[in-house]
Design an enzyme around this catalytic site. Structure first.
Site, PDB file in Angstrom:
ATOM      1  N   ASP A 103     -72.541  32.210 -28.723  1.00  0.00           N
ATOM      2  CA  ASP A 103     -73.824  32.890 -28.633  1.00  0.00           C
ATOM      3  C   ASP A 103     -74.416  32.984 -30.050  1.00  0.00           C
ATOM      4  OD1 ASP A 103     -75.600  34.721 -26.754  1.00  0.00           O
ATOM      5  OD2 ASP A 103     -75.100  36.008 -28.451  1.00  0.00           O
ATOM      6  N   TYR A 215     -82.339  39.637 -32.574  1.00  0.00           N
ATOM      7  CA  TYR A 215     -83.357  39.136 -31.653  1.00  0.00           C
ATOM      8  C   TYR A 215     -84.759  39.329 -32.220  1.00  0.00           C
ATOM      9  CZ  TYR A 215     -79.794  38.670 -28.023  1.00  0.00           C
ATOM     10  OH  TYR A 215     -78.688  38.292 -27.304  1.00  0.00           O
ATOM     11  N   HIS A 279     -71.727  32.837 -19.244  1.00  0.00           N
ATOM     12  CA  HIS A 279     -72.096  32.869 -20.655  1.00  0.00           C
ATOM     13  C   HIS A 279     -70.918  33.129 -21.588  1.00  0.00           C
ATOM     14  CE1 HIS A 279     -74.885  33.215 -23.972  1.00  0.00           C
ATOM     15  NE2 HIS A 279     -74.442  34.417 -24.280  1.00  0.00           N
TER      16      HIS A 279
END
Length: 306
Positions: A103, A215, A279
């Protein structure tokens, strides 16, 4: 509990102007393990021991803002995060390392390989398409990757996302992990343990803020000159071997986005797509991932040719 017991040793390493907490296991060539959201070093518990058994010095780090590492108010851009890992490798006394990232840790790995190529022996990324593949997919795959990434829009708000992640003892972390994981893992005791540890870790002071800043930088940099400079910097193809491992059922970073990474992945690149996996491949199917990584690290041990 952010230091679950196990056959690893904990250290504090000064790198790039901050203090990083690491868990270390084994002896041999260095392998640096970089976690993603919403996790911390412990997400690599299976690989720490498995790769050590294969003759590697494995080091799993709490990234900037996570776990017991420092949580400064800024520095959550990929330039700085790659600098953290570059400094960590040097501080560990090694000239190069195999880098494995999941990730956000994978995005850092791609960036490190482009910006600090002499420090990287090989690169393995899990659930982490190349940053430029993600950028392109957000623009050109609006019904696919853009929709899959829509959760990140809410992370752009000030303060509210942090409160949401910490509320009710981190209950939202379980929701996120359950939504992102493949069906074979979510009913297991291992999933329950992972959720519990990550719920505890997100409540450490400053962690939720740091996690959201990753983010926020990614979103805001797209409309700034910095984003264009970053895109040019990471466009350089790796000279080392690259292994991508991706879950076929990953709902937030799609397989077709991972496949698009080939354009920037260099001449020695392989993509492995694992059926029934979401994920978190390294936790959902650790046996297969450990085997893939061990074989890849052995084949990629020669490092760069230039």
């Amino acid at each position: 509990m952010v230091r679950p017991p196990g056959p690893w040793a904990h250290r504090e390493i000064s790198a790039n102007g901050i203090r990083l907490h690491v868990a270390e296991c084994g002896e041999g060539p260095l392998v640096v393990l970089l976690h993603g959201f919403p996790e911390f070093w412990w997400s690599w518990r299976h690989q720490l021991t498995a790769l050590a058994d294969h003759g590697y010095r494995t080091v799993a780090v709490d990234l900037r803002g996570y776990g017991e590492s420092d949580k400064p108010p800024r520095g959550y851009d990929l330039w700085t995060l790659a600098g953290d890992v570059a400094g960590l490798i040097r501080a560990l006394g090694e000239p190069r390392a195999h880098v494995v990232g999941h990730d956000w840790g994978g995005l850092i790995g791609w960036t490190l390989t482009a910006l600090h190529p002499r420090l990287v022996r090989s690169l393995a990324v899990l659930a982490a398409p190349h940053p430029l593949a993600v950028r392109s997919a957000l623009l050109h795959d609006p019904r696919g990757q853009l929709v899959a990434s829509s959760y990140a829009v809410g992370f752009q708000l000030p303060r509210w996302p942090e409160r949401s992640l910490r509320a009710h003892d981190g209950a939202r972390i379980e929701t996120i992990m359950r939504d992102w994981a493949g069906p074979g893992w979510i009913d297991s005791d291992d999933f329950a343990a992972a959720v519990e540890h990550n719920r505890q870790a997100i409540q450490l002071p400053g962690v939720a803020y740091g996690a959201m800043e990753y983010y926020r930088w990614a979103f805001r940099s797209q409309v700034r000159i910095e984003g264009r400079r970053f895109a040019a910097a990471v466009a350089r193809p790796p000279e080392v071997s690259v292994l991508q491992i991706h879950g076929a059922d990953d709902p937030c970073l799609l397989v077709r986005t991972a496949e698009a990474s080939r354009r920037w992945a260099g001449p020695d690149h392989r993509l492995e797509v694992l059926p029934g996996v979401g994920h978190f491949p390294h936790q959902e199917n650790p046996l297969v991932v450990d085997q893939l990584l061990a074989a890849f690290l052995k084949s990629g041990s020669a490092g760069p040719t230039a």
